[in-house]
Scaffold this active site. Structure first.
Site, PDB file in Angstrom:
ATOM      1  N   SER A  34       0.873  -1.182   0.000  1.00 13.33           N
ATOM      2  CA  SER A  34       0.000   0.000   0.000  1.00 13.33           C
ATOM      3  C   SER A  34       0.906   1.226   0.000  1.00 13.33           C
ATOM      4  O   SER A  34       2.075   1.138   0.397  1.00 13.33           O
ATOM      5  CB  SER A  34      -0.938  -0.012   1.211  1.00 13.33           C
ATOM      6  OG  SER A  34      -0.214  -0.210   2.403  1.00 13.33           O
ATOM      7  N   ARG A  93      -5.428   9.482  16.568  1.00 13.83           N
ATOM      8  CA  ARG A  93      -5.729  10.536  17.537  1.00 13.83           C
ATOM      9  C   ARG A  93      -5.233  11.869  17.010  1.00 13.83           C
ATOM     10  O   ARG A  93      -5.904  12.880  17.094  1.00 13.83           O
ATOM     11  CB  ARG A  93      -5.023  10.212  18.870  1.00 13.83           C
ATOM     12  CG  ARG A  93      -5.386  11.181  19.971  1.00 13.83           C
ATOM     13  CD  ARG A  93      -4.393  11.145  21.102  1.00 13.83           C
ATOM     14  NE  ARG A  93      -3.095  11.669  20.699  1.00 13.83           N
ATOM     15  CZ  ARG A  93      -2.066  11.809  21.502  1.00 13.83           C
ATOM     16  NH1 ARG A  93      -2.164  11.444  22.765  1.00 13.83           N
ATOM     17  NH2 ARG A  93      -0.921  12.297  21.051  1.00 13.83           N
ATOM     18  N   GLY A  94      -4.007  11.862  16.454  1.00 10.78           N
ATOM     19  CA  GLY A  94      -3.386  13.108  16.004  1.00 10.78           C
ATOM     20  C   GLY A  94      -2.477  13.678  17.075  1.00 10.78           C
ATOM     21  O   GLY A  94      -2.562  13.294  18.252  1.00 10.78           O
ATOM     22  N   ASP A  95      -1.617  14.577  16.652  1.00 11.29           N
ATOM     23  CA  ASP A  95      -0.683  15.205  17.592  1.00 11.29           C
ATOM     24  C   ASP A  95      -1.345  16.369  18.302  1.00 11.29           C
ATOM     25  O   ASP A  95      -2.236  17.013  17.746  1.00 11.29           O
ATOM     26  CB  ASP A  95       0.551  15.720  16.840  1.00 11.29           C
ATOM     27  CG  ASP A  95       1.431  14.570  16.383  1.00 11.29           C
ATOM     28  OD1 ASP A  95       1.483  13.552  17.090  1.00 11.29           O
ATOM     29  OD2 ASP A  95       2.047  14.694  15.309  1.00 11.29           O
ATOM     30  N   GLN A 102      16.313  15.592   6.943  1.00 13.53           N
ATOM     31  CA  GLN A 102      14.883  15.748   7.271  1.00 13.53           C
ATOM     32  C   GLN A 102      14.344  14.494   7.962  1.00 13.53           C
ATOM     33  O   GLN A 102      13.596  14.567   8.927  1.00 13.53           O
ATOM     34  CB  GLN A 102      14.076  15.961   5.993  1.00 13.53           C
ATOM     35  CG  GLN A 102      13.948  17.406   5.602  1.00 13.53           C
ATOM     36  CD  GLN A 102      13.250  17.556   4.245  1.00 13.53           C
ATOM     37  OE1 GLN A 102      12.609  16.625   3.751  1.00 13.53           O
ATOM     38  NE2 GLN A 102      13.394  18.714   3.639  1.00 13.53           N
ATOM     39  N   PHE A 104      12.729  14.255  11.704  1.00 18.42           N
ATOM     40  CA  PHE A 104      11.378  13.731  11.894  1.00 18.42           C
ATOM     41  C   PHE A 104      11.416  12.517  12.831  1.00 18.42           C
ATOM     42  O   PHE A 104      10.579  12.372  13.733  1.00 18.42           O
ATOM     43  CB  PHE A 104      10.786  13.379  10.526  1.00 18.42           C
ATOM     44  CG  PHE A 104       9.334  13.026  10.583  1.00 18.42           C
ATOM     45  CD1 PHE A 104       8.423  13.889  11.179  1.00 18.42           C
ATOM     46  CD2 PHE A 104       8.871  11.831  10.057  1.00 18.42           C
ATOM     47  CE1 PHE A 104       7.076  13.565  11.252  1.00 18.42           C
ATOM     48  CE2 PHE A 104       7.525  11.494  10.126  1.00 18.42           C
ATOM     49  CZ  PHE A 104       6.636  12.370  10.725  1.00 18.42           C
TER      50      PHE A 104
HETATM   51  P1  FAD Z   1      -2.959   6.268  19.626  1.00 20.35           P
HETATM   52  O1  FAD Z   1      -2.367   5.022  19.052  1.00 20.35           O
HETATM   53  O2  FAD Z   1      -4.386   6.303  19.874  1.00 20.35           O
HETATM   54  O3  FAD Z   1      -2.208   6.619  20.946  1.00 20.35           O
HETATM   55  C1  FAD Z   1      -0.781   6.793  20.945  1.00 20.35           C
HETATM   56  C2  FAD Z   1      -0.302   6.954  22.367  1.00 20.35           C
HETATM   57  O4  FAD Z   1      -0.890   8.108  22.961  1.00 20.35           O
HETATM   58  C3  FAD Z   1      -0.679   5.840  23.282  1.00 20.35           C
HETATM   59  O5  FAD Z   1       0.120   4.725  23.146  1.00 20.35           O
HETATM   60  C4  FAD Z   1      -0.578   6.543  24.617  1.00 20.35           C
HETATM   61  O6  FAD Z   1       0.728   6.755  24.978  1.00 20.35           O
HETATM   62  C5  FAD Z   1      -1.192   7.847  24.312  1.00 20.35           C
HETATM   63  N1  FAD Z   1      -2.628   7.764  24.554  1.00 20.35           N
HETATM   64  C6  FAD Z   1      -3.582   7.837  23.608  1.00 20.35           C
HETATM   65  N2  FAD Z   1      -4.801   7.708  24.159  1.00 20.35           N
HETATM   66  C7  FAD Z   1      -4.612   7.542  25.464  1.00 20.35           C
HETATM   67  C8  FAD Z   1      -5.470   7.384  26.586  1.00 20.35           C
HETATM   68  N3  FAD Z   1      -6.806   7.349  26.443  1.00 20.35           N
HETATM   69  N4  FAD Z   1      -4.923   7.260  27.814  1.00 20.35           N
HETATM   70  C9  FAD Z   1      -3.596   7.313  27.960  1.00 20.35           C
HETATM   71  N5  FAD Z   1      -2.711   7.457  26.932  1.00 20.35           N
HETATM   72  C10 FAD Z   1      -3.211   7.586  25.730  1.00 20.35           C
HETATM   73  N6  FAD Z   1      -0.932  12.337  12.279  1.00 20.35           N
HETATM   74  C11 FAD Z   1      -1.697  13.251  11.608  1.00 20.35           C
HETATM   75  O7  FAD Z   1      -1.920  14.355  12.127  1.00 20.35           O
HETATM   76  N7  FAD Z   1      -2.232  12.965  10.378  1.00 20.35           N
HETATM   77  C12 FAD Z   1      -2.040  11.777   9.770  1.00 20.35           C
HETATM   78  O8  FAD Z   1      -2.527  11.558   8.657  1.00 20.35           O
HETATM   79  C13 FAD Z   1      -1.248  10.789  10.427  1.00 20.35           C
HETATM   80  N8  FAD Z   1      -1.036   9.562   9.895  1.00 20.35           N
HETATM   81  C14 FAD Z   1      -0.330   8.623  10.576  1.00 20.35           C
HETATM   82  C15 FAD Z   1      -0.180   7.343  10.030  1.00 20.35           C
HETATM   83  C16 FAD Z   1       0.531   6.361  10.709  1.00 20.35           C
HETATM   84  C17 FAD Z   1       0.653   4.987  10.106  1.00 20.35           C
HETATM   85  C18 FAD Z   1       1.149   6.666  11.951  1.00 20.35           C
HETATM   86  C19 FAD Z   1       1.962   5.626  12.673  1.00 20.35           C
HETATM   87  C20 FAD Z   1       1.005   7.920  12.508  1.00 20.35           C
HETATM   88  C21 FAD Z   1       0.264   8.919  11.843  1.00 20.35           C
HETATM   89  N9  FAD Z   1       0.065  10.192  12.392  1.00 20.35           N
HETATM   90  C22 FAD Z   1      -0.695  11.120  11.711  1.00 20.35           C
HETATM   91  C23 FAD Z   1       0.707  10.564  13.655  1.00 20.35           C
HETATM   92  C24 FAD Z   1      -0.237  10.369  14.866  1.00 20.35           C
HETATM   93  O9  FAD Z   1      -1.362  11.209  14.748  1.00 20.35           O
HETATM   94  C25 FAD Z   1       0.559  10.736  16.118  1.00 20.35           C
HETATM   95  O10 FAD Z   1       1.582   9.828  16.357  1.00 20.35           O
HETATM   96  C26 FAD Z   1      -0.273  10.969  17.386  1.00 20.35           C
HETATM   97  O11 FAD Z   1       0.550  11.546  18.385  1.00 20.35           O
HETATM   98  C27 FAD Z   1      -0.888   9.710  17.950  1.00 20.35           C
HETATM   99  O12 FAD Z   1      -1.992   9.312  17.225  1.00 20.35           O
HETATM  100  P2  FAD Z   1      -2.354   7.728  17.225  1.00 20.35           P
HETATM  101  O13 FAD Z   1      -3.639   7.506  16.581  1.00 20.35           O
HETATM  102  O14 FAD Z   1      -1.189   7.006  16.703  1.00 20.35           O
HETATM  103  O15 FAD Z   1      -2.520   7.530  18.775  1.00 20.35           O
END
Ligand code: FAD
Length: 301
Positions: A19, A111-113, A219, A223
């Protein structure tokens, strides 16, 4: 040519699934670059292609437009990234509905940053989803979307431990996610150690390695530091002295990524997600090296 390439089982007998990930273009020039990239990679027949969502939802319209065009004009199966940041549940449900309206049924739920950047505390929107798992559940309920999520072989920077990170992955699976795509990594042992821990927890969805071809070492290193990916010294050594030598850098980048992918393949991995950065050449070359060839008849973007 290096041993792992020569010795790999790349030409044959296993089903490889690939993909590609793109980002939504910001201007007309980048738009051309994206569609050239799509047209070049499409014949490799990816199982899906995904389009990222800018930090804080900043590319909501552009992501939608790109995904909708992929759906409309190519034979590809597009997936839209979607984050919880800075949006109410109602906003996000509206975005999900807008994807259903154009026939898109695959979401990469995140979740997003934090809006203040990685390292700042994450504050959910007052009316928003509290976690990715809630977003996954909503996507499944609203449109029975196929939902992919993230996974972190070196743990997410906010996680206390790998086990705590796997708890979060488990919650996303319990909510309906059926595939995880990993953060990029360079040391394959890191991936396999993580994979073993995930398996030991009884998780059986695909944990698809996310592969970054190093288009620009500086870069990529910056990152990587922000998102907790280790950059091994051997990798820095390979790019050492090449800052002003683009042709050699590109050859090294292709060799490094090919070596990584072929080693994963030789150890049984059959699915790969490529972070293309909207550039086709390196990804195309790597796919060729692992035995993928263009489909005989293709529809171009
Ligand atoms: P999650 O997997 O839901 O959580 C990550 C960590 O956050 C957990 O392990 C924990 O430490 C903490 N956490 C989350 N929820 C809880 C809770 N309820 N209680 C306690 N701790 C918690 N970002 C963008 O903005 N746009 C994108 O398109 C994008 N695409 C991505 C694609 C991939 C394949 C990856 C790996 C990352 C991507 N990201 C993107 C980055 C991502 O948004 C960030 O890493 C963000 O900080 C975490 O989102 P997540 O969904 O990975 O979090």
């Amino acid at each position: 040519m290096a041993g792992p390439i020569r010795n790999s089982r790349r030409n044959g007998h296993r089903d490889l699934t690939i993909s590609f990930e793109f980002f939504p273009p910001k201007n007309a020039e980048m738009e051309d670059g994206l569609w050239d990239c799509v047209a070049r990679l499409q014949p490799l027949n990816p199982s899906f292609v995904s389009v990222t969502y800018g930090a804080g939802g900043s590319t909501r319209e552009r992501t939608h437009a790109t995904v909708a065009r992929l759906s409309r004009e190519t034979g590809l199966n597009p997936a839209a990234h979607l984050t919880c940041v800075g949006a109410s549940r109602a906003d996000i449900k509206e975005v999900l509905q807008s994807y259903l309206d154009v026939g898109v049924k695959h979401i990469v739920a995140l979740r997003g940053d934090p809006p203040a950047g990685l390292g700042a505390a994450y504050e959910p929107h007052p009316d928003g989803f509290m976690s990715t798992a809630e977003l996954v559940k909503a996507a499944r309920e609203i449109g029975d979307f196929e939902v992919s999520v993230s996974a972190y072989p070196e743990k997410h920077p906010e996680s206390a431990s790998i086990d705590a990170d796997i708890d979060v992955l488990q919650a996303k699976i319990d909510a309906g996610a059926t595939r995880a795509i990993t953060q990029f990594f360079f040391d394959n042992d890191v991936y396999f150690r993580y994979f073993d821990r995930v398996l030991a927890r009884g998780i059986s969805i695909p944990i698809v390695p996310g592969i970054v071809p190093v288009q620009n070492f500086k870069q990529t290193r910056n990152f990587a530091q922000r998102c907790g990916t280790t950059v091994p010294q051997w990798l820095a050594d390979r790019f050492d002295g090449l800052d002003n030598d683009l042709p050699t850098r590109r050859l090294i980048a292709a060799a490094v990524a090919a070596e990584q992918v072929i080693d994963l393949l030789d150890q049984g991995v059959e699915q790969f997600h490529f972070y293309t950065m909207n550039k086709a050449d390196l990804v195309y070359a790597i796919c060729h090296l692992i035995g993928l060839r263009p489909a005989p008849t293709t529809v171009s973007a």
